[in-house]
Design an enzyme around this catalytic site. Structure first.
Site, PDB file in Angstrom:
ATOM      1  CB  SER A   1      -6.332  30.789  28.458  1.00  0.00           C
ATOM      2  OG  SER A   1      -7.190  31.454  29.569  1.00  0.00           O
TER       3      SER A   1
ATOM      4  CG  ASP B   1     -14.198  29.094  26.695  1.00  0.00           C
ATOM      5  OD1 ASP B   1     -14.612  29.805  27.335  1.00  0.00           O
ATOM      6  OD2 ASP B   1     -13.055  28.198  26.454  1.00  0.00           O
TER       7      ASP B   1
ATOM      8  CG  HIS C   1     -11.203  31.543  27.718  1.00  0.00           C
ATOM      9  ND1 HIS C   1     -11.392  30.181  27.900  1.00  0.00           N
ATOM     10  CD2 HIS C   1     -10.194  31.810  28.345  1.00  0.00           C
ATOM     11  CE1 HIS C   1     -10.374  29.808  28.497  1.00  0.00           C
ATOM     12  NE2 HIS C   1      -9.551  30.657  28.983  1.00  0.00           N
TER      13      HIS C   1
END
Ligand SMILES: *[C@@H]1O[C@H](CO)[C@@H](O)[C@H](O)[C@H]1NC(C)=O
Ligand SMILES: *[C@@H]1O[C@H](CO)[C@@H](O)[C@H](O)[C@H]1NC(C)=O
Ligand SMILES: *[C@@H]1O[C@H](CO)[C@@H](O)[C@H](O)[C@H]1NC(C)=O
Length: 387
Positions: A43, A347, A350
């Site tokens: 991610s 978040d 990240h």
């Protein structure tokens, strides 16, 4: 927990700006270093693959807040805006990386690069985790699978062995970040430090094998990131919160044992990259020191334009470090901070575009890359501006 003594110096921020941004401006030649970028990872590098997988049924509604800062809509990037790969691409004069899965089979989308990175992906294969009862975000997206996609994709890029070697030798390979989830998943599912530590050599092996595969296909320049200091990440700080101050660094407020874990992993990765360089002397394998690039921000956040205590997430539902695994950024009940550019963490897992920009600037300036990125490519465009 974090000291405020490091939170004053606007002058050194300006100096950093002058030193690292202005020399880059002096060069004019666009895109002279690489013809494309080929990216693998999780991610931290995904630009839309996981979103595509989750939305195959067309049932994923708009995820609020993600992409807000730059794209103004969710793109599948795990940030409020651009990620490190976006800044690298622009700096070497190439466009944002097209995610592989949504554009499957469409050669035109991939003329200047392709991104196989998927949110949640691990370096090790699914069966490693299945056997241990560790749950994964999505099936069949590991590094090995991404390499299979790459081999399937190659005929779209080139038609003979020679042509492929030629194309791949002028590409920049981003090998990661990958490996972080091999530890995130078990740690977040309550596995012990002792158990997770035993995964490290296997993870390094998987990354090393992947590097060998692409080098044998013709890759000549690879950037291989290490892991972030896990003890500074909001989710870890929240999940592994203890009242014992001894467990935290006084300077940064990060958790010591988790940062030690990241350092241990990075040391083994660095050692393996040394070994690979000896095996492939005509290949440039650049280590990207994500640990140092991020810890430097935590050591003097204001110097880089961040708020004084930057360990909490910008987007979340409240609670310790603004991270709550049962109510995450984008879910109902979550809110986004007013000034994401003053936050490091997006978040809870990240980082914000502002943090990614900062890290990319350090990597491209040669400060957190070994050998320095500037030795391979100094014809850099200025890193994209703030709006
Ligand atoms: C999911 O797919 C549907 C149908 O293609 C699309 O309308 C929707 O915007 C997609 N959701 C996201 C978050 O991209
Ligand atoms: C995983 O993906 C690969 C490559 O796309 C495919 O060949 C394989 O059948 C998939 N395996 C499973 C279990 O879905
Ligand atoms: C986390 O979110 C859940 C669901 O909204 C809520 O019930 C719980 O109280 C929250 N926990 C904390 C520590 O804020």
């Amino acid at each position: 927990m974090s000291s405020s003594s490091s939170c004053t110096n606007i002058l050194s921020f300006l100096l950093t700006f002058i030193v690292f941004v202005l020399p880059a401006r002096a060069h004019q030649s666009r895109g002279a270093c690489f013809t494309s970028i080929i990216s693998f990872g999780n991610s931290l590098a995904d630009t839309g693959n996981l979103l595509f997988i989750l939305n195959k049924s067309g049932s994923v509604s708009q995820v609020p807040y993600y992409g807000e800062t730059f794209f103004h809509h969710p793109t599948g990037r795990f940030s409020d805006g651009r990620i490190i790969a976006d800044f690298i691409a622009n700096a070497v004069g190439l466009p944002f990386l097209a995610p592989y899965l949504p554009h499957y089979g469409d050669g035109r989308s991939f003329k200047k690069g392709v991104n196989f990175a998927v949110g949640g992906a691990t370096a090790l294969n699914d069966d490693f985790f299945d056997k241990k009862g560790i749950k994964l975000v999505a099936k069949n997206i590991s590094l090995d699978v991404q390499l299979k996609w790459f081999k399937e994709f190659l005929p779209l890029m080139c038609s003979s062995k020679e042509e492929c070697e030629d194309k791949l030798s002028s590409a920049l390979f981003l090998m990661g970040e990958i490996g972080g989830n091999d530890f995130n998943h078990p740690f977040f599912q309550g596995r012990s430090f002792e158990e997770v530590r035993t995964f490290v050599p296997s993870v390094i092996n998987a990354i090393s094998s992947a590097i060998t595969v692409v080098v044998e296909l013709g890759a000549k320049t690879l950037l291989v990131p290490g892991n972030f200091p896990l003890g500074c990440i909001s989710a870890y700080l929240s999940i592994f919160h203890v009242s014992n101050v001894e467990d935290y660094y006084e300077e940064t407020g990060c958790i010591k044992w988790l940062n030690e874990f990241s350092k241990y992993y990075n040391q083994l990765l660095i050692k393996e990259l040394d070994h690979l360089r000896k095996m492939h002397p005509y290949t440039t394998i650049i280590y990207a020191d994500y640990y140092q690039a991020l810890i430097t921000i935590y050591q003097s956040p204001e110097k880089y334009g961040f708020q004084c205590s930057p360990l909490g997430a910008c987007c979340g539902c409240g609670g310790l470090y603004n991270y709550n695994s049962s109510c995450m950024c984008g879910e109902s009940g979550s809110t986004m901070c007013m000034e994401p550019s003053r936050y490091v963490q997006w978040d809870g897992v990240h980082l914000t575009e502002a943090a990614y920009r900062n890290i990319a600037t350090g990597l491209l300036g040669g400060k957190y890359t070994n050998p320095p990125f500037t030795e391979t490519c100094s014809l850099l465009e200025p890193i994209g501006n703030l709006e």
